[in-house]
Design an enzyme around this catalytic site. Structure first.
Site, short mmCIF file in Angstrom:
data_model
loop_
_atom_site.label_atom_id
_atom_site.label_comp_id
_atom_site.label_asym_id
_atom_site.label_seq_id
_atom_site.Cartn_x
_atom_site.Cartn_y
_atom_site.Cartn_z
N GLU A 162 -19.58 26.34 103.22
CA GLU A 162 -20.22 26.31 104.54
C GLU A 162 -19.90 24.98 105.25
O GLU A 162 -20.80 24.18 105.55
CB GLU A 162 -21.73 26.50 104.42
CG GLU A 162 -22.10 27.90 103.98
CD GLU A 162 -23.59 28.19 104.05
OE1 GLU A 162 -24.38 27.23 104.10
OE2 GLU A 162 -23.97 29.36 104.05
N GLU A 319 -22.24 35.39 101.12
CA GLU A 319 -23.62 35.12 100.70
C GLU A 319 -24.57 35.90 101.58
O GLU A 319 -24.39 35.95 102.80
CB GLU A 319 -23.98 33.64 100.90
CG GLU A 319 -23.32 32.66 100.00
CD GLU A 319 -23.81 31.23 100.33
OE1 GLU A 319 -24.92 31.07 100.87
OE2 GLU A 319 -23.07 30.29 100.03
C1 GAL Z 1 -26.31 28.60 101.98
C2 GAL Z 1 -25.51 27.82 100.95
C3 GAL Z 1 -25.92 28.17 99.53
C4 GAL Z 1 -27.42 28.21 99.42
C5 GAL Z 1 -27.96 29.19 100.42
C6 GAL Z 1 -29.46 29.36 100.37
O1 GAL Z 1 -26.38 27.89 103.17
O2 GAL Z 1 -24.14 28.03 101.09
O3 GAL Z 1 -25.38 27.21 98.67
O4 GAL Z 1 -27.92 26.93 99.69
O5 GAL Z 1 -27.63 28.77 101.70
O6 GAL Z 1 -29.93 30.26 101.33
#
Ligand code: GAL
Length: 697
Positions: A162, A319
């Site tokens: 990110e 994610e």
């Molecule tokens: C994203 C990040 C992950 C984790 C996740 C939690 O922003 O890439 O590592 O922190 O959020 O929601």
């Protein structure tokens, strides 16, 4: 139709079936004792997991000291996963520099606009422009690439994590130097910079490049073009880091595709992903639902925009959450059915891989209350059962893999430049929100059951009968010309308040608003009339169904109609502008250009859009009784089209649309698909070209 798939999708391990959707998570085995790893692989296999992102925050574990490397544990995990048939999206591990590095080189730490140091202790505490950080990061990338170049599990590279999530705006000396270089490239001369920044104002004339700074804390409002350029530069600086890692990876492992996880979601606005998308082998995105009345629409909007920046080709959902996150003020778990529906909404919009953050819920650290595929409760849990169910569903959806999005009749134009410039300070109103306005239009389209593609500005408009360009604040001469051509060619344009006002340097187009779009719209505005907080104006007019009182908030315009062919579709019915035009439409041959001068909100936009779409000959492809309750998306390839039907409600919905059922339940012999509450069905058709015919009512 676009070409199937990106030229470089995952490099699946040799024995894997070619036609499959990816399924998995961020996997952080370094947080767990070795005994758990085998159990992880057992559970992953049982759930249908076939890919994990590994090593994202493992720098300190891989390189515990400047000259000490520990790959043993990573070798073991890679081998274990491979033996279990699970591919690896291997991170370059550069997201979070270890304490030895920040202690030895505090000059890599970012600096805020007030001059404060951003200290280590969390993650992403590095300057995108630090040459020192870059050197250490690339050393790690090289070590990883050389070690795993031939590893059979390696399916893709996951650059950093990110990029820009926490270190987007850095005002350090490194940033200042890189900003000057970037400005020299953009403007060539100081004269050109002075002209673009309008430095005749407030005695800001620059006489040497060394005088130029990032927009650090100033006595009053900093120069807006300087701010806008700093936003552009900051996005580019992160992209530059991506390219540095990518180029090294391509050199050492040319067969392995490279990606990084974007954050096309909510108010994450600092990275111009439309400008990044062409630099990765396939687009990957992270998305988290933020609760609220438009939460589900926002998910669809983000997935749709991700597809747009991926050029309609499949992309990778890197994610999302199985249930609650940990970073909102109150973190709500997902309701029954939401895990599946959220995941499949991404697939409906082109995701060919569905992954979560994270595999196993942490016991320690800032994210221990963040949901995961294996929650604290363990495998005997509703969340894990839903995870296993999703794995089965994705296996059934394997035939969809590789199918591209089928262009929709409507496009919603999304423009990072307008988002950035439109929300700068010192404006007639500080209340305007670019993405909220765009989302309202998208919600109205969903309510009408009309398919729309969210596309980044610059995407060819041909093929979209209606182009909705909300708050298109920045309109260059070229963009104005492009929109004029669209309308002259029989297309329809719908735009809103605060559009067409400035050029790419944030300089106002003179002669009356909406500047660059004035002639096309056939109207002229001398002064803005933004509304104070809480003030609401009534509208009445043609597009509003009898008895419906539409209301506007945030903004109004005192519109003069200057082209006699313009129709006034609605007028203000209250307030200072009562009786004056609120919504105008200029017919141009077979096309038209419409202006909506206030914020109507999703409900208020429905009757307006419905009228405009009807005039443009665009109708919903869904049977009337399910419009608004079901979202339809189409993915296709030569000879076959997949219809995704997503139930937007918590009630069952019967959808009379024929097709071969890939997923879902057909409840009658003549093809009525019953969607479970929040359920999703997928049908396959071989008889469609482009659009599907309206179903039976
Ligand atoms: C994203 C990040 C992950 C984790 C996740 C939690 O922003 O890439 O590592 O922190 O959020 O929601």
């Amino acid at each position: 139709m676009p070409q199937p798939r990106s030229p470089r999708w995952l490099r699946w391990p040799a024995a894997s079936p070619e036609q499959r959707l990816g399924y998995g998570a961020d996997y952080n085995p370094e947080q767990w004792p070795r005994e758990v790893w085998a159990d992880d692989v057992r559970l992953m296999r049982a759930a249908g997991v076939n890919i994990v992102s590994l090593g994202i925050f493992s720098w300190a574990r891989i390189q515990p000291r400047p000259d000490a490397w520990d790959f043993g544990w990573l070798d073991e995990v890679m081998d274990l996963l491979h033996a279990g048939g699970i591919a690896v999206d291997l991170a370059t591990a550069t997201a979070s520099p270890p304490p030895w590095l920040t202690t030895a080189h505090p000059e890599i730490l970012p600096v805020t606009r007030t001059g404060a140091t951003v200290w280590p202790g969390a993650r992403q505490h590095w300057r995108p422009t630090s040459p020192v950080f870059r050197r250490y990061a690339l050393r790690l990338v090289r070590a990883l690439a050389e070690r795993y170049v031939d590893h059979p599990a390696l399916a893709a590279w996951h650059v950093s994590n990110e990029l820009g999530c926490h270190n987007l705006y850095d005002y350090s000396e490194d940033a200042a130097a890189a900003f000057r270089t970037w400005l020299r490239d953009r403007y060539g001369t100081l004269d050109a910079l002075n002209a673009a920044w309008g430095t005749a104002f407030w005695s800001q004339l620059y006489g040497a490049w060394a005088q130029v700074l990032p927009p650090r804390l100033a006595a009053s409002h900093p120069n807006p073009t300087q701010q806008l350029d700093f936003m552009r530069f900051s996005s580019d600086a992160l992209k530059d880091h991506l390219l540095a890692e990518r180029d090294l990876l391509r050199k050492i492992t040319p067969d392995v595709p490279v990606t990084t996880n974007f954050m096309v979601m909510g108010e994450v606005k600092g990275m111009d992903y439309a400008a990044w998308a062409g630099e990765v082998d396939f687009v990957a995105n992270d998305h988290y639902v933020v609760p609220g009345p438009q939460a589900r629409d926002e998910l669809s909007f983000s997935a749709n925009l991700t597809s747009g920046i991926a050029g309609g080709r499949p992309w990778f959902l890197m994610e999302h959450a199985t249930s609650a996150v940990n970073w909102q003020p109150v973190n709500l778990p997902k309701l029954r059915g939401e895990l599946l529906r959220d995941a499949l909404t991404h697939v409906a919009h082109g995701a060919d891989a569905v992954c979560f953050f994270q595999w196993r819920q942490s016991v320690a650290g800032a994210e221990k209350y963040h949901s995961a595929m294996v929650p604290h409760a363990g495998e005997d849990s509703d969340v894990h059962r839903a995870v296993v169910e999703l794995g089965r569903v994705l296996e059934r959806l394997a035939p969809v893999a590789g199918a591209c999005r089928v262009p929709a009749p409507v496009a919603v134009l999304f423009d990072w430049q307008s988002w950035w410039a439109g929300e700068l300070d010192s404006h007639p109103s500080s209340r305007l929100r670019y993405r909220a306005e765009a989302l309202d239009w998208y919600s109205a389209l969903l309510a009408l059951g009309v398919r729309a593609d969210v596309v980044p500005a610059g995407t060819p408009l041909a093929g979209h009968r209606v182009v909705v360009a909300p708050m298109l604040h920045v309109v260059s001469r070229d963009r104005a010309e492009e929109l004029r051509r669209h309308v002259d060619g029989g297309g329809h344009l719908v735009t809103t308040y605060f559009s067409g006002i400035v050029d790419e340097n944030d300089h106002v187009w003179l002669g009356g608003y909406p500047g660059a779009l004035r002639e096309l719209l056939g109207i002229r505005i001398e002064e803005f009339h933004p509304l104070p907080d809480g003030e609401v104006v009534a509208l009445d007019g043609d597009p509003l169904a009898p008895g419906v009182v539409a209301t506007g908030t945030l903004w109004t315009d005192r519109i003069d109609v200057v082209d006699p062919s313009v129709d006034v579709l609605a007028r203000y019915a209250s307030g200072d502008l009562a009786g004056r035009p609120a919504i105008t439409r200029r017919p141009v041959g077979d096309g038209s250009a419409t202006y909506v001068s206030t914020r109507l909100g999703p409900d208020g936009l429905v009757p307006v859009l419905s009228r405009l779409l009807a005039a443009a000959g665009v109708t919903s492809e869904l049977p009337p009784q399910v419009r608004g309750r079901v979202e339809l998306t189409l993915r296709g390839r030569e000879g076959e089209t997949f219809l995704f039907l997503v139930n937007r409600t918590a009630e069952p919905v019967a959808v009379p649309v024929p097709g071969e059922v890939v997923l879902g339940h057909v409840s009658s012999p003549d093809g009525v698909v019953t969607l479970q509450p929040r359920g999703v069905a997928v049908l396959r058709r071989t008889d469609l070209r482009g659009r599907i015919p309206a179903g039976r009512s």
